[in-house]
Design an enzyme around this catalytic site. Structure first.
Site, PDB file in Angstrom:
ATOM      1  N   LYS A 181     -31.027  39.984  33.542  1.00 26.11           N
ATOM      2  CA  LYS A 181     -30.947  40.150  32.075  1.00 26.11           C
ATOM      3  C   LYS A 181     -32.078  39.415  31.381  1.00 26.11           C
ATOM      4  O   LYS A 181     -32.792  39.971  30.552  1.00 26.11           O
ATOM      5  CB  LYS A 181     -29.625  39.617  31.564  1.00 26.11           C
ATOM      6  N   ASN A 182     -32.322  38.138  31.741  1.00 26.56           N
ATOM      7  CA  ASN A 182     -33.291  37.345  30.974  1.00 26.56           C
ATOM      8  C   ASN A 182     -34.739  37.683  31.310  1.00 26.56           C
ATOM      9  O   ASN A 182     -35.648  37.232  30.626  1.00 26.56           O
ATOM     10  CB  ASN A 182     -32.991  35.856  31.132  1.00 26.56           C
ATOM     11  N   ARG A 221     -30.739  36.822  20.999  1.00 22.70           N
ATOM     12  CA  ARG A 221     -31.709  35.720  20.971  1.00 22.70           C
ATOM     13  C   ARG A 221     -33.091  36.253  21.313  1.00 22.70           C
ATOM     14  O   ARG A 221     -34.083  35.867  20.721  1.00 22.70           O
ATOM     15  CB  ARG A 221     -31.266  34.679  22.001  1.00 22.70           C
ATOM     16  N   CYS A 276     -26.187  33.495  21.350  1.00 19.79           N
ATOM     17  CA  CYS A 276     -25.017  32.613  21.503  1.00 19.79           C
ATOM     18  C   CYS A 276     -25.245  31.293  20.771  1.00 19.79           C
ATOM     19  O   CYS A 276     -26.319  30.711  20.850  1.00 19.79           O
ATOM     20  CB  CYS A 276     -24.802  32.305  22.975  1.00 19.79           C
ATOM     21  N   ARG A 289     -31.133  25.517  18.772  1.00 19.77           N
ATOM     22  CA  ARG A 289     -32.074  26.511  19.340  1.00 19.77           C
ATOM     23  C   ARG A 289     -33.253  26.813  18.401  1.00 19.77           C
ATOM     24  O   ARG A 289     -33.472  27.944  17.980  1.00 19.77           O
ATOM     25  CB  ARG A 289     -31.330  27.798  19.720  1.00 19.77           C
ATOM     26  N   ILE A 328     -37.276  27.368  17.211  1.00 17.60           N
ATOM     27  CA  ILE A 328     -38.381  28.092  17.887  1.00 17.60           C
ATOM     28  C   ILE A 328     -39.725  27.429  17.574  1.00 17.60           C
ATOM     29  O   ILE A 328     -40.787  28.082  17.636  1.00 17.60           O
ATOM     30  CB  ILE A 328     -38.411  29.590  17.484  1.00 17.60           C
ATOM     31  N   ASP A 329     -39.678  26.147  17.252  1.00 15.37           N
ATOM     32  CA  ASP A 329     -40.924  25.446  16.887  1.00 15.37           C
ATOM     33  C   ASP A 329     -41.988  25.484  17.985  1.00 15.37           C
ATOM     34  O   ASP A 329     -43.185  25.588  17.685  1.00 15.37           O
ATOM     35  CB  ASP A 329     -40.598  23.992  16.529  1.00 15.37           C
ATOM     36  N   GLN A 330     -41.603  25.462  19.235  1.00  9.34           N
ATOM     37  CA  GLN A 330     -42.606  25.484  20.316  1.00  9.34           C
ATOM     38  C   GLN A 330     -43.264  26.860  20.439  1.00  9.34           C
ATOM     39  O   GLN A 330     -44.445  26.961  20.761  1.00  9.34           O
ATOM     40  CB  GLN A 330     -41.940  25.090  21.654  1.00  9.34           C
ATOM     41  N   ASP A 351     -26.834  27.856  32.331  1.00 10.31           N
ATOM     42  CA  ASP A 351     -26.022  29.066  32.159  1.00 10.31           C
ATOM     43  C   ASP A 351     -24.859  29.121  33.134  1.00 10.31           C
ATOM     44  O   ASP A 351     -23.931  29.905  32.941  1.00 10.31           O
ATOM     45  CB  ASP A 351     -26.876  30.331  32.352  1.00 10.31           C
ATOM     46  N   ILE A 407     -29.523  20.451  28.487  1.00 13.57           N
ATOM     47  CA  ILE A 407     -30.424  21.422  27.853  1.00 13.57           C
ATOM     48  C   ILE A 407     -29.968  21.761  26.437  1.00 13.57           C
ATOM     49  O   ILE A 407     -30.774  21.776  25.506  1.00 13.57           O
ATOM     50  CB  ILE A 407     -30.482  22.731  28.692  1.00 13.57           C
ATOM     51  N   ARG A 442     -22.726  41.517  26.659  1.00 17.94           N
ATOM     52  CA  ARG A 442     -24.161  41.362  26.392  1.00 17.94           C
ATOM     53  C   ARG A 442     -24.919  41.016  27.671  1.00 17.94           C
ATOM     54  O   ARG A 442     -26.112  41.256  27.774  1.00 17.94           O
ATOM     55  CB  ARG A 442     -24.384  40.244  25.356  1.00 17.94           C
TER      56      ARG A 442
HETATM   57  C1  EPZ Z   1     -33.198  31.103  27.525  1.00 17.60           C
HETATM   58  O1  EPZ Z   1     -32.854  30.686  26.207  1.00 17.60           O
HETATM   59  C2  EPZ Z   1     -32.061  31.995  27.987  1.00 17.60           C
HETATM   60  N1  EPZ Z   1     -31.971  33.150  27.095  1.00 17.60           N
HETATM   61  C3  EPZ Z   1     -30.750  31.221  27.978  1.00 17.60           C
HETATM   62  O2  EPZ Z   1     -29.765  32.069  28.547  1.00 17.60           O
HETATM   63  C4  EPZ Z   1     -30.888  29.996  28.876  1.00 17.60           C
HETATM   64  O3  EPZ Z   1     -29.706  29.217  28.749  1.00 17.60           O
HETATM   65  C5  EPZ Z   1     -32.101  29.168  28.437  1.00 17.60           C
HETATM   66  O4  EPZ Z   1     -33.275  29.994  28.423  1.00 17.60           O
HETATM   67  C6  EPZ Z   1     -32.350  28.004  29.383  1.00 17.60           C
HETATM   68  O5  EPZ Z   1     -32.530  28.489  30.694  1.00 17.60           O
HETATM   69  C7  EPZ Z   1     -32.855  34.154  27.259  1.00 17.60           C
HETATM   70  O6  EPZ Z   1     -33.700  34.120  28.148  1.00 17.60           O
HETATM   71  C8  EPZ Z   1     -32.712  35.320  26.311  1.00 17.60           C
HETATM   72  P1  EPZ Z   1     -35.068  27.408  25.959  1.00 17.60           P
HETATM   73  P2  EPZ Z   1     -33.958  29.943  25.271  1.00 17.60           P
HETATM   74  O7  EPZ Z   1     -36.133  27.770  24.985  1.00 17.60           O
HETATM   75  O8  EPZ Z   1     -35.282  30.563  25.532  1.00 17.60           O
HETATM   76  C9  EPZ Z   1     -35.118  23.667  23.043  1.00 17.60           C
HETATM   77  C10 EPZ Z   1     -27.768  33.256  28.664  1.00 17.60           C
HETATM   78  O9  EPZ Z   1     -26.591  32.898  28.735  1.00 17.60           O
HETATM   79  N2  EPZ Z   1     -36.208  24.377  22.327  1.00 17.60           N
HETATM   80  O10 EPZ Z   1     -35.436  27.247  27.404  1.00 17.60           O
HETATM   81  O11 EPZ Z   1     -33.430  29.924  23.901  1.00 17.60           O
HETATM   82  C11 EPZ Z   1     -33.780  24.400  22.927  1.00 17.60           C
HETATM   83  O12 EPZ Z   1     -33.123  24.041  21.727  1.00 17.60           O
HETATM   84  C12 EPZ Z   1     -28.698  32.537  27.714  1.00 17.60           C
HETATM   85  O13 EPZ Z   1     -28.288  34.177  29.351  1.00 17.60           O
HETATM   86  C13 EPZ Z   1     -36.865  23.719  21.287  1.00 17.60           C
HETATM   87  O14 EPZ Z   1     -36.550  22.580  20.945  1.00 17.60           O
HETATM   88  O15 EPZ Z   1     -33.899  28.490  25.886  1.00 17.60           O
HETATM   89  C14 EPZ Z   1     -33.043  23.911  24.149  1.00 17.60           C
HETATM   90  O16 EPZ Z   1     -32.483  22.646  23.875  1.00 17.60           O
HETATM   91  C15 EPZ Z   1     -27.996  31.445  26.933  1.00 17.60           C
HETATM   92  N3  EPZ Z   1     -37.875  24.371  20.635  1.00 17.60           N
HETATM   93  C16 EPZ Z   1     -34.166  23.752  25.200  1.00 17.60           C
HETATM   94  O17 EPZ Z   1     -35.384  23.699  24.450  1.00 17.60           O
HETATM   95  C17 EPZ Z   1     -38.273  25.635  20.997  1.00 17.60           C
HETATM   96  O18 EPZ Z   1     -39.222  26.165  20.369  1.00 17.60           O
HETATM   97  C18 EPZ Z   1     -34.276  24.904  26.177  1.00 17.60           C
HETATM   98  O19 EPZ Z   1     -34.307  26.100  25.409  1.00 17.60           O
HETATM   99  C19 EPZ Z   1     -37.596  26.286  22.049  1.00 17.60           C
HETATM  100  C20 EPZ Z   1     -36.572  25.629  22.710  1.00 17.60           C
END
Ligand code: EPZ
Length: 407
Positions: free
Chosen positions: A11-12, A82, A106, A111, A113-115, A294, A316, A386
């Site tokens: 999925k991801n 997302r 979710c 969450r 998106i600053d990065q 996850d 995380i 989903r």
């Molecule tokens: C992806 O989410 C997955 N979703 C999530 O899966 C998964 O839990 C997550 O990666 C971690 O593996 C998709 O791929 C669609 P991150 P994502 O950016 O990209 C912080 C599922 O159940 N962060 O790796 O949103 C964030 O808040 C879903 O399939 C920032 O601070 O995760 C978190 O604490 C749920 N700034 C950490 O980083 C940013 O710009 C990791 O988030 C981006 C992230």
């Protein structure tokens, strides 16, 4: 239960690769696409931008982005998931601009998106983040981006934006999840020049254009882990087919610590059923190759009936324990403060009415319902749909007594 179950496509990876096809100058055909809600919503979103998208062949998606003109998907669609944030990187790479409403997905934490935006700005884009994210770049150029936090989404989104930028982009402190590697492989299949995916440094050498390609997705790491937990929790002899055992090592190690033996094949996994309850364990979620965030939710359902007290530390996301309230309704003894959940194993869980509040929390309730004495009714199954293809049918084929009912 007993028998065989086949894992669907990742999925991801799918939810990043479908937007990535927008960058191509030709038609992309992707196989082993999971039949899940997020894929359907993304197909609808790409069509709304002018792409031709065909989902008529089961497990396959064909995307022709040549007629795409719009850079602005509707909020009605982007709010549904997302991964709509990947449209930012893809549209930026294709048009040099994008106007994307905020993503949904979710609720497991803030969450931000600053990065992602930090990466786009490093590539030369001007970014305005109000009620929509507006990104404009007269010309995208290579850059060095150091991620403040390891982020799957930001790693992939910056990769998308950089594939046609002038020069070389290096991303440091990258996520190394299997689906990150998968997106890089897909982009390279279209003619991109990406090296290092799967390590914490990814180099992208910009190219003039990306061409059409056909691609087959890897199996879903998280669905595989969910089946491993279901097999252990229900003491069932289930052969999990079409999976990649090396992607599952952190979960396999934790299941062995809990007293299970695992039979690994080339592309199969089998948890040897055992009568006695699992031993309590300590889990700490980490970025890949650590224990996946996850999987902590489905795994917590198994730990509800462990011998002893288990703990889960979620490093995380800051709010990924809402499913524990629902498990408590089924007789679990668990509580959490901040990032640490404590689960005192009980003899058994009891069926009752529970609500899924997010995708993997919903999976936890399915595990608990299969373990429990009596009948469990789960509402909020739109979250589960989903991310899990045909989960009711797959469980029924293994002999589970489960059905989808109209409220
Ligand atoms: C992806 O989410 C997955 N979703 C999530 O899966 C998964 O839990 C997550 O990666 C971690 O593996 C998709 O791929 C669609 P991150 P994502 O950016 O990209 C912080 C599922 O159940 N962060 O790796 O949103 C964030 O808040 C879903 O399939 C920032 O601070 O995760 C978190 O604490 C749920 N700034 C950490 O980083 C940013 O710009 C990791 O988030 C981006 C992230």
């Amino acid at each position: 239960m007993s028998g065989e179950v086949t894992v669907s496509g990742a999925k991801n990876a799918a939810v990043a690769i479908i937007p990535a096809a927008l960058i191509s100058d030709g038609v992309c055909v992707i196989d082993n696409i999971p039949e899940i809600e997020d894929v359907k919503v993304l197909a609808e979103t790409l069509r709304s931008l002018g792409a031709k998208v065909d989902l008529s062949v089961p497990g396959q998606i064909t995307i022709d982005p040549t007629e795409v003109k719009s850079i602005c998907p509707s909020e009605k669609l982007t709010r549904k998931m997302r991964a709509s944030y990947y449209l930012m990187g893809a549209l930026l790479a294709r048009f040099g601009s994008a106007k994307v409403p905020p993503p949904g997905g979710c609720y497991i934490g803030k969450r931000p998106i600053d990065q992602h935006l930090k990466g786009f700005m490093a590539l030369g884009a001007d970014v305005k983040n109000t009620n929509v994210v507006e990104i404009n770049a007269p010309a995208l150029h290579g850059a060095e981006v150091y991620l403040d936090v390891v982020s799957v989404g930001a790693t992939i989104n910056i990769m998308l934006a950089a594939v046609k930028a002038e020069g070389t982009t290096t991303i440091f402190n990258c996520a190394k999840e299997p689906h990150v590697v998968e997106v890089a492989n897909f982009l390279n299949n279209m003619g991109a020049k990406i090296k290092g995916a799967g390590t914490d440094i990814i180099k992208i050498r910009g190219v003039k254009q990306l061409h059409s390609c056909s691609y087959t997705l890897i199996p879903d790491q998280i669905e595989t882990g969910t089946w491993m937990v279901i097999a252990a929790a229900t003491k069932s002899d289930i052969t999990i087919k079409n999976c990649i055992p090396t992607h599952m090592e952190s979960l396999s190690a934790k299941l062995e610590e809990a007293g299970y033996r695992i039979d690994e094949g080339e592309d199969t996994l089998r948890i040897i059923p055992k009568e006695e309850r699992p031993r309590a364990v300590k889990v700490k979620t980490m970025v890949y190759p650590g224990f996946p965030t996850d999987l902590q939710q489905p795994f917590s359902a198994l730990l509800c009936c462990a011998q002893g007290t288990s703990t889960i530390t979620e490093t995380i996301f800051e709010q990924r324990y809402r499913h524990l309230d629902e498990l408590r309704k089924m007789g679990a003894t668990t509580d959490f403060n901040d990032r640490v959940a404590v689960i005192e194993g009980v003899e058994k869980l009891y069926g009752t009415d529970v609500e899924a509040l997010d995708l993997r929390g919903g999976a936890a309730l399915i595990v608990a319902g299969l373990m429990a004495e009596g009948t469990t009714t789960i509402t909020g199954v739109q979250y589960i749909d989903r991310g899990y293809e045909k989960i009711v049918e797959k469980l029924q084929s293994l002999g589970a007594d489960i059905e989808r009912v109209k409220m």
